[in-house]
Design a protein around this motif. Structure first.
Motif, PDB file in Angstrom:
ATOM      1  N   HIS A  28       0.826  -1.210  -0.005  1.00  0.00           N
ATOM      2  CA  HIS A  28       0.037   0.046  -0.196  1.00  0.00           C
ATOM      3  C   HIS A  28       0.884   1.185   0.071  1.00  0.00           C
ATOM      4  O   HIS A  28       1.461   1.766   0.948  1.00  0.00           O
ATOM      5  N   ALA A  29       1.068   1.577  -1.128  1.00  0.00           N
ATOM      6  CA  ALA A  29       1.966   3.265  -1.358  1.00  0.00           C
ATOM      7  C   ALA A  29       1.740   4.347  -0.466  1.00  0.00           C
ATOM      8  O   ALA A  29       2.559   5.010  -0.126  1.00  0.00           O
ATOM      9  N   SER A  30       0.462   4.392  -0.143  1.00  0.00           N
ATOM     10  CA  SER A  30      -0.023   5.546   0.565  1.00  0.00           C
ATOM     11  C   SER A  30      -0.220   5.386   1.988  1.00  0.00           C
ATOM     12  O   SER A  30      -0.538   6.168   2.893  1.00  0.00           O
ATOM     13  N   TRP A  31       0.248   4.120   2.882  1.00  0.00           N
ATOM     14  CA  TRP A  31       0.190   4.079   3.951  1.00  0.00           C
ATOM     15  C   TRP A  31       1.579   4.384   4.588  1.00  0.00           C
ATOM     16  O   TRP A  31       2.704   4.177   3.987  1.00  0.00           O
ATOM     17  N   LEU A  32       1.532   4.874   5.709  1.00  0.00           N
ATOM     18  CA  LEU A  32       2.489   5.470   6.671  1.00  0.00           C
ATOM     19  C   LEU A  32       2.589   4.632   7.884  1.00  0.00           C
ATOM     20  O   LEU A  32       1.619   5.030   8.812  1.00  0.00           O
ATOM     21  N   PRO A  33       3.634   3.882   8.316  1.00  0.00           N
ATOM     22  CA  PRO A  33       3.787   3.064   9.201  1.00  0.00           C
ATOM     23  C   PRO A  33       4.078   4.165  10.652  1.00  0.00           C
ATOM     24  O   PRO A  33       4.458   5.103  10.266  1.00  0.00           O
ATOM     25  N   PRO A  34       3.691   3.583  11.652  1.00  0.00           N
ATOM     26  CA  PRO A  34       3.930   4.245  12.775  1.00  0.00           C
ATOM     27  C   PRO A  34       5.478   4.114  13.165  1.00  0.00           C
ATOM     28  O   PRO A  34       6.284   3.183  12.568  1.00  0.00           O
ATOM     29  N   VAL A  35       6.026   4.918  13.848  1.00  0.00           N
ATOM     30  CA  VAL A  35       7.379   4.972  14.365  1.00  0.00           C
ATOM     31  C   VAL A  35       7.131   3.773  15.428  1.00  0.00           C
ATOM     32  O   VAL A  35       6.673   4.069  16.577  1.00  0.00           O
ATOM     33  N   TYR A  36       7.769   2.523  15.400  1.00  0.00           N
ATOM     34  CA  TYR A  36       7.288   1.564  16.283  1.00  0.00           C
ATOM     35  C   TYR A  36       7.955   1.683  17.592  1.00  0.00           C
ATOM     36  O   TYR A  36       7.436   1.135  18.572  1.00  0.00           O
ATOM     37  N   LEU A  37       8.885   2.410  17.793  1.00  0.00           N
ATOM     38  CA  LEU A  37       9.319   2.517  19.149  1.00  0.00           C
ATOM     39  C   LEU A  37       8.329   3.231  19.912  1.00  0.00           C
ATOM     40  O   LEU A  37       8.159   3.266  21.302  1.00  0.00           O
ATOM     41  N   ASP A  38       7.706   4.495  19.492  1.00  0.00           N
ATOM     42  CA  ASP A  38       6.644   5.058  20.011  1.00  0.00           C
ATOM     43  C   ASP A  38       5.359   4.430  20.119  1.00  0.00           C
ATOM     44  O   ASP A  38       4.418   4.403  21.051  1.00  0.00           O
ATOM     45  N   GLU A  39       4.960   3.507  19.141  1.00  0.00           N
ATOM     46  CA  GLU A  39       3.756   2.826  19.023  1.00  0.00           C
ATOM     47  C   GLU A  39       3.717   1.603  20.070  1.00  0.00           C
ATOM     48  O   GLU A  39       2.897   1.478  20.729  1.00  0.00           O
ATOM     49  N   LYS A  40       4.831   0.991  20.465  1.00  0.00           N
ATOM     50  CA  LYS A  40       5.205   0.068  21.611  1.00  0.00           C
ATOM     51  C   LYS A  40       4.653   0.713  22.745  1.00  0.00           C
ATOM     52  O   LYS A  40       4.071   0.210  23.752  1.00  0.00           O
ATOM     53  N   LYS A  41       5.200   2.237  23.206  1.00  0.00           N
ATOM     54  CA  LYS A  41       5.115   2.589  24.247  1.00  0.00           C
ATOM     55  C   LYS A  41       3.371   3.204  24.300  1.00  0.00           C
ATOM     56  O   LYS A  41       2.899   3.061  25.559  1.00  0.00           O
ATOM     57  N   PHE A  42       2.847   3.601  23.170  1.00  0.00           N
ATOM     58  CA  PHE A  42       1.435   4.132  23.187  1.00  0.00           C
ATOM     59  C   PHE A  42       0.530   3.032  23.772  1.00  0.00           C
ATOM     60  O   PHE A  42      -0.494   3.410  24.516  1.00  0.00           O
ATOM     61  N   PHE A  43       0.881   1.971  23.268  1.00  0.00           N
ATOM     62  CA  PHE A  43      -0.104   0.679  23.206  1.00  0.00           C
ATOM     63  C   PHE A  43       0.136  -0.121  24.873  1.00  0.00           C
ATOM     64  O   PHE A  43      -0.790  -1.098  25.222  1.00  0.00           O
ATOM     65  N   ASN A  44       1.142   0.350  25.614  1.00  0.00           N
ATOM     66  CA  ASN A  44       1.480  -0.222  26.862  1.00  0.00           C
ATOM     67  C   ASN A  44       0.897   0.623  28.040  1.00  0.00           C
ATOM     68  O   ASN A  44       1.303   1.687  28.184  1.00  0.00           O
ATOM     69  N   PRO A  45      -0.040   0.014  28.779  1.00  0.00           N
ATOM     70  CA  PRO A  45      -0.596   0.789  29.871  1.00  0.00           C
ATOM     71  C   PRO A  45       0.485   1.228  30.836  1.00  0.00           C
ATOM     72  O   PRO A  45       0.046   2.174  31.758  1.00  0.00           O
ATOM     73  N   GLN A  46       1.568   0.330  31.117  1.00  0.00           N
ATOM     74  CA  GLN A  46       2.634   0.981  32.146  1.00  0.00           C
ATOM     75  C   GLN A  46       3.397   2.003  31.683  1.00  0.00           C
ATOM     76  O   GLN A  46       3.988   2.485  32.387  1.00  0.00           O
ATOM     77  N   LYS A  47       3.341   2.421  30.119  1.00  0.00           N
ATOM     78  CA  LYS A  47       3.968   3.358  29.714  1.00  0.00           C
ATOM     79  C   LYS A  47       3.345   4.673  29.158  1.00  0.00           C
ATOM     80  O   LYS A  47       4.132   5.803  28.931  1.00  0.00           O
ATOM     81  N   ASN A  48       2.118   4.508  28.831  1.00  0.00           N
ATOM     82  CA  ASN A  48       1.161   5.469  28.457  1.00  0.00           C
ATOM     83  C   ASN A  48       0.465   6.236  29.380  1.00  0.00           C
ATOM     84  O   ASN A  48      -0.448   5.342  29.970  1.00  0.00           O
ATOM     85  N   PRO A  49       0.589   7.209  29.880  1.00  0.00           N
ATOM     86  CA  PRO A  49      -0.445   7.731  31.069  1.00  0.00           C
ATOM     87  C   PRO A  49      -1.752   8.013  30.744  1.00  0.00           C
ATOM     88  O   PRO A  49      -2.556   8.066  31.591  1.00  0.00           O
ATOM     89  N   SER A  50      -2.065   7.909  29.441  1.00  0.00           N
ATOM     90  CA  SER A  50      -3.355   8.053  29.084  1.00  0.00           C
ATOM     91  C   SER A  50      -4.594   6.916  29.633  1.00  0.00           C
ATOM     92  O   SER A  50      -5.477   7.157  29.907  1.00  0.00           O
ATOM     93  N   PHE A  51      -3.671   5.849  29.795  1.00  0.00           N
ATOM     94  CA  PHE A  51      -4.456   4.672  30.143  1.00  0.00           C
ATOM     95  C   PHE A  51      -5.132   4.845  31.579  1.00  0.00           C
ATOM     96  O   PHE A  51      -6.136   4.352  31.980  1.00  0.00           O
ATOM     97  N   VAL A  52      -4.480   5.629  32.484  1.00  0.00           N
ATOM     98  CA  VAL A  52      -5.129   5.882  33.966  1.00  0.00           C
ATOM     99  C   VAL A  52      -6.369   6.297  33.886  1.00  0.00           C
ATOM    100  O   VAL A  52      -7.260   5.626  34.835  1.00  0.00           O
ATOM    101  N   SER A  53      -6.821   6.936  33.068  1.00  0.00           N
ATOM    102  CA  SER A  53      -8.152   7.291  33.020  1.00  0.00           C
ATOM    103  C   SER A  53      -9.391   6.585  32.202  1.00  0.00           C
ATOM    104  O   SER A  53     -10.475   7.165  31.910  1.00  0.00           O
ATOM    105  N   CYS A  54      -8.597   5.455  31.737  1.00  0.00           N
ATOM    106  CA  CYS A  54      -9.503   4.572  30.534  1.00  0.00           C
ATOM    107  C   CYS A  54      -9.529   3.258  30.947  1.00  0.00           C
ATOM    108  O   CYS A  54      -8.594   2.796  31.387  1.00  0.00           O
ATOM    109  N   ASP A  55     -10.604   2.646  30.533  1.00  0.00           N
ATOM    110  CA  ASP A  55     -11.066   1.201  30.445  1.00  0.00           C
ATOM    111  C   ASP A  55     -10.457   0.975  29.014  1.00  0.00           C
ATOM    112  O   ASP A  55     -10.764   1.713  28.226  1.00  0.00           O
TER     113      ASP A  55
END
Length: 374
Positions: A28-55
């Motif tokens: 898919h030529a128009s797809w932009l992959p995430p920067v995986y170093l950030d992406e792994k942190k983003f989806f990790n409840p231990q590293k992303n403070p946004s999870f604190v107020s979310c189920d």
């Protein structure tokens, strides 16, 4: 073949959840992959403070033993309490062009939302408006823009087939720097710069920007209270956001206005690094960061990432200062165009402003909604 679902529980599941999109978007030529170093942190409840107020609930879909899709459900308790609503969210939906898979994933999050007492679901939407929101529905012919959706054309159709309708549309406009601004803009810009009540900060080095990070984001909290999906950031979240983008910031494209020692307006832009991110496949090591920096060096478009004007200082020309000074910086750097950040289409003031500049729409994104019935 029957679709089976599995909730993400293990490190192996988590890795598959993060990297599955690149399998789906292969070629898919128009797809932009995430920067995986950030992406792994983003989806990790231990590293992303946004999870604190979310189920949350992360699901993988399998067909014939092979992973074929993913989705994440969110209930932002803080946002729901602020606005007195009972909304669930789905986001980060990825799958092949298969209605059965899309149905299984979306239905699972709907049921999860109802089990938690929610009466409506919106999406795609993340923790807040700072995350990628909506699905691209117009502008597939244009290059990807950082921090915006770049899905296949079939995905909105799969979602709509599940009974979802428009909740809100967001847009990105493009201003070609070769377009001559109206003469009145130049006169207004000079009048704004002449106002002694404001100080307009110019940076000559990267490190000079650091003291302004928290004050600017604190001011944004005051300015964005009515923005769709906005959640005020605490200082931990502010520093987390700043840390994520700090290496990519270019001081030439950061504009700040100060009044009485306080930041009252700012805009952060950067050269579009999409070619470098694509070339590196989202990996910073061993040479990915070099590909990204090189792409920014040779970029032809500036992306405006974030900006705000304090409510007490609106209607005083600071939005004009931010826009014109960014355009002038782009011209000086040899850029061909300036792309806006994602803006709600119903923001009539911004739409009128874009048209006054001579900008044109290049991308439209849709956030969907559906009532959850018991």
């Amino acid at each position: 073949m029957t679709v089976s679902l599995k909730e993400v529980k293990t490190a192996r599941d988590e890795k598959l959840f993060v990297y599955l999109p690149e399998k789906i978007h292969k070629g898919h030529a128009s797809w932009l992959p995430p920067v995986y170093l950030d992406e792994k942190k983003f989806f990790n409840p231990q590293k992303n403070p946004s999870f604190v107020s979310c189920d949350h609930r992360k699901m993988l879909a399998y067909k014939d033993g092979k992973p074929v899709g993913r989705i994440m459900g969110l209930i932002n308790r803080k946002h729901n309490e602020m606005f007195g609503i009972k909304n669930a969210r789905f986001g980060f939906l990825e799958c092949y062009n298969d209605q059965e898979v899309a149905h299984a994933l979306i239905k699972d999050i709907e049921q999860w939302g109802k089990q938690h007492g929610m009466t409506k679901i919106i999406g795609p939407f993340g923790f807040s408006d700072r995350d990628i929101q909506g699905l691209l529905i117009e502008g597939f012919e244009y290059e990807p823009v950082v921090d915006s959706a770049c899905n296949f054309e079939y995905l909105p159709k799969l979602v709509e087939h599940e009974g979802y309708v428009k909740d809100i549309d967001c847009v990105i406009y493009r201003y070609p720097v070769s377009t001559k601004l109206p003469d009145i803009f130049d006169r207004m810009y000079k009048r704004v710069l002449a106002k002694k009540s404001f100080q307009f900060v110019e940076f000559t080095a990267h490190k000079q920007m650091k003291p302004y990070i928290v004050p600017a984001l604190q001011m944004m909290n005051d300015s964005f209270s009515e923005i769709y999906g906005f959640i005020p950031m605490d200082e931990v979240q502010m520093m987390d956001l700043a840390k994520r983008y700090w290496p990519l910031l270019d001081h030439r494209f950061v504009k700040i206005a100060v009044k009485d020692g306080k930041v009252v307006a700012f805009m952060v832009s950067m050269p579009n690094p999409y070619k470098g991110i694509q070339k590196s496949r989202g990996r910073l090591l061993p040479f990915g960061i070099l590909h990204i920096m090189n792409a920014m060096k040779h970029a032809e478009t500036i992306n405006t990432m974030l900006g705000a004007v304090h409510p007490d200082c609106q209607k005083q020309g600071l939005d004009l200062f931010l826009g014109v000074s960014t355009i002038e910086a782009a011209k000086k750097a040899g850029m061909k165009s300036v792309d806006t950040h994602v803006v709600m289409e119903e923001n009539n003031d911004m739409m009128a402003e874009f048209k006054r500049y001579g900008a044109f729409l290049i991308k439209k994104f849709r956030v969907y909604q559906k009532q959850l019935k018991n």
